[in-house]
Enzyme design. Structure first.
Site, short mmCIF file in Angstrom:
data_model
loop_
_atom_site.label_atom_id
_atom_site.label_comp_id
_atom_site.label_asym_id
_atom_site.label_seq_id
_atom_site.Cartn_x
_atom_site.Cartn_y
_atom_site.Cartn_z
N SER A 35 -21.67 -31.96 21.11
CA SER A 35 -20.31 -31.79 21.61
C SER A 35 -19.34 -32.53 20.71
CB SER A 35 -20.21 -32.35 23.03
OG SER A 35 -18.86 -32.59 23.37
N ARG A 41 -15.94 -31.34 36.01
CA ARG A 41 -16.64 -31.29 34.72
C ARG A 41 -17.33 -32.62 34.39
NH1 ARG A 41 -12.78 -28.36 30.56
NH2 ARG A 41 -14.71 -28.42 29.35
N ASP A 62 -16.09 -21.42 22.28
CA ASP A 62 -14.95 -21.01 23.09
C ASP A 62 -14.70 -19.50 23.05
OD1 ASP A 62 -14.51 -23.57 23.95
OD2 ASP A 62 -13.05 -24.03 22.39
N LYS A 68 -17.62 -25.44 31.56
CA LYS A 68 -16.30 -25.36 30.91
C LYS A 68 -15.23 -25.24 32.00
CE LYS A 68 -17.62 -25.62 26.59
NZ LYS A 68 -17.21 -26.78 25.78
#
Ligand code: S3P
Length: 435
Positions: free
Chosen positions: A170, A126, A318, A345
């Site tokens: 973010s 990530r 999410d 993710k």
């Protein structure tokens, strides 16, 4: 005992009942880290004891604070404050947890000495430059792997304040910078391109820091001094969403989740469930530490396809895998745009959802930044969750309306965010079990 890595989800059943879910993951990480930055004893009630926050608790212990679980289930973090923290002696393993890795970068950037963060295979893929670049501007030295991922080596410094733009919308980036600011006594003024969750801001404000918003900017005044708090962690709406979605899928079903966090930067999924055609009723009953908490009831009324626009993405980030899987059971077409972030993710969530839906007979068009899903009838079959907790739970719930049993592999990581998921969905009337 290690968690089962394969589930069998059988169709049928009418989701029902009044439920509670484990503590909010985002708030749990933040409460632990704020505890480390605060002189005195921070008490945390309702901490999520999933693998992700437990990785943060271990990290807090490794940098000179003390996180302890008590017999009554509450946790405390004892610390002599930010100035007493130090770089850990050994690399910190963040496991599967992007939030642990990124938020910790902010704290470690302000500590003397050199720290190293590592993670599991998924976390090690990530992107980390998004936090490394702005923290370097504050004066820390961060060295990433050649692919801009973990392991990261951080050499802390006397930081300067931050003023500038966030590379992406973010909460993890904003929180890393805010923690760096608090840990170094510096100010932060950050402009983001979208609205992401603001739990850090609310908790810091509750602790006495001066944090304000103006438009898409957040400001932390220099010289923050935090007072020790008792943090009451609400239930995680991102976990509740799986139970609520089950009710939305079955016409006539009705299910309530109580004691759940209803912070407006997190409730996009409820709005989207309503646009899908479900009846959604929310009631805010309390707001400890500035975090609204209440009850949500969803009644299934049949689903119709919807379009999810780019500006809605951070607000339901999410829950998007779950909503996309539900789209398979909706009448008509569902589209999602502006969600390339889902590719970085815990798995490439656009690809894993598309592959899973196709395996169950649903037509999906995959685009660089979204999906186009034509609703139909989910068939039985086998889906690979690719070690991604939210993908596993999304397909387990959707199997309720499939025409045959759905076998889901790669489910073990559910322990990161929703320990007890199988028992919770069984209590709600679903037939999902370890296979
Ligand atoms: C989180 C922020 C979100 C979310 C993640 C938890 C947090 O990530 O996807 O599960 O606790 O700050 P981004 O802020 O990077 O989008």
């Amino acid at each position: 005992v290690s968690a089962p890595d394969t589930w069998l989800a059988r169709p049928g059943g009418t989701p029902r009942g009044v439920h509670r879910v484990p503590g909010d993951k985002s708030i749990s990480h933040r409460a632990l880290l704020i505890g480390a930055l605060t002189a005195g004893t921070t008490r945390i009630e309702g901490l999520l004891e999933g693998e992700d926050p437990l990785a943060t608790a271990r990290a807090v212990n490794a940098i000179g604070a003390r996180a302890t679980r008590h017999a009554d289930g509450a946790w405390t973090v004892e610390s002599a404050g930010a100035s007493a923290l130090r770089a850990p002696d050994a690399p910190i393993d963040c496991g599967n947890s992007g939030t642990t890795a990124r938020l910790l970068c902010g704290v470690l950037a302000a500590l003397p000495g050199t720290s190293t963060l590592v993670g599991d295979a998924s976390l090690s893929r990530r992107p980390m430059r998004r936090v490394a670049a702005p923290l370097a501007r504050m004066g820390a030295t961060l060295t990433l792997s050649a692919s801009d991922t973990l392991p990261v080596r951080i050499t802390g410094a006397r930081l300067q304040g931050f003023e500038g733009d966030a590379p992406i919308a973010s909460a993890q980036v904003a929180s890393a910078l805010l923690f760096a600011g608090v840990a170094s006594g510096q100010g932060v003024s950050l402009r983001s391109s979208g609205l992401s969750r603001d739990h850090t801001e609310r908790l810091l404000r509750a602790g006495g820091a001066r944090v304000t918003h103006s438009g898409d900017q957040v400001h932390l005044a220099p010289g923050a001094q935090l007072a020790a708090l008792t943090v009451r962690v609400p239930g995680d709406l991102s976990s509740a969403a799986f139970l609520l979605a089950a009710a939305a899928l079955v016409p006539g079903a009705a299910l309530t989740v109580e004691g759940v966090g209803l912070n407006p930067t997190r409730t996009g999924c409820l709005e989207l469930l309503a646009r899908f055609g479900a009846e959604v009723e929310t009631e805010i009953l309390d707001a400890p530490g500035g975090e609204p908490v209440g009850r949500v009831t969803v009644t299934g009324r049949g689903l119709r396809g919807l379009d999810i626009a780019p500006h809605e993405v951070p607000w339901a980030i999410d829950e998007l895998p779950l909503l996309l899987v539900m789209a398979a059971a909706a009448e008509g077409v569902t589209t999602l745009r502006g969600a390339a972030e889902l590719r970085v993710k815990e798995s490439d969530r656009l690809a894993t959802v598309a592959a899973g839906l196709r395996a169950l007979g649903i037509a999906v068009e995959e685009r660089p930044d979204g999906l186009r899903i034509t609703g139909g009838r989910l068939q039985g079959g086998t889906v690979d969750a690719a070690g991604d907790h939210r993908i596993a739970m999304a397909f387990a719930v959707a199997a309720t309306v499939a025409t045959g049993p759905v076998r889901i592999t790669g489910t073990r990581q559910v322990e990161t965010s929703f320990p007890g998921f199988l028992a919770a969905v069984q209590a709600a009337g679903l037939t999902v079990a370890a296979a």
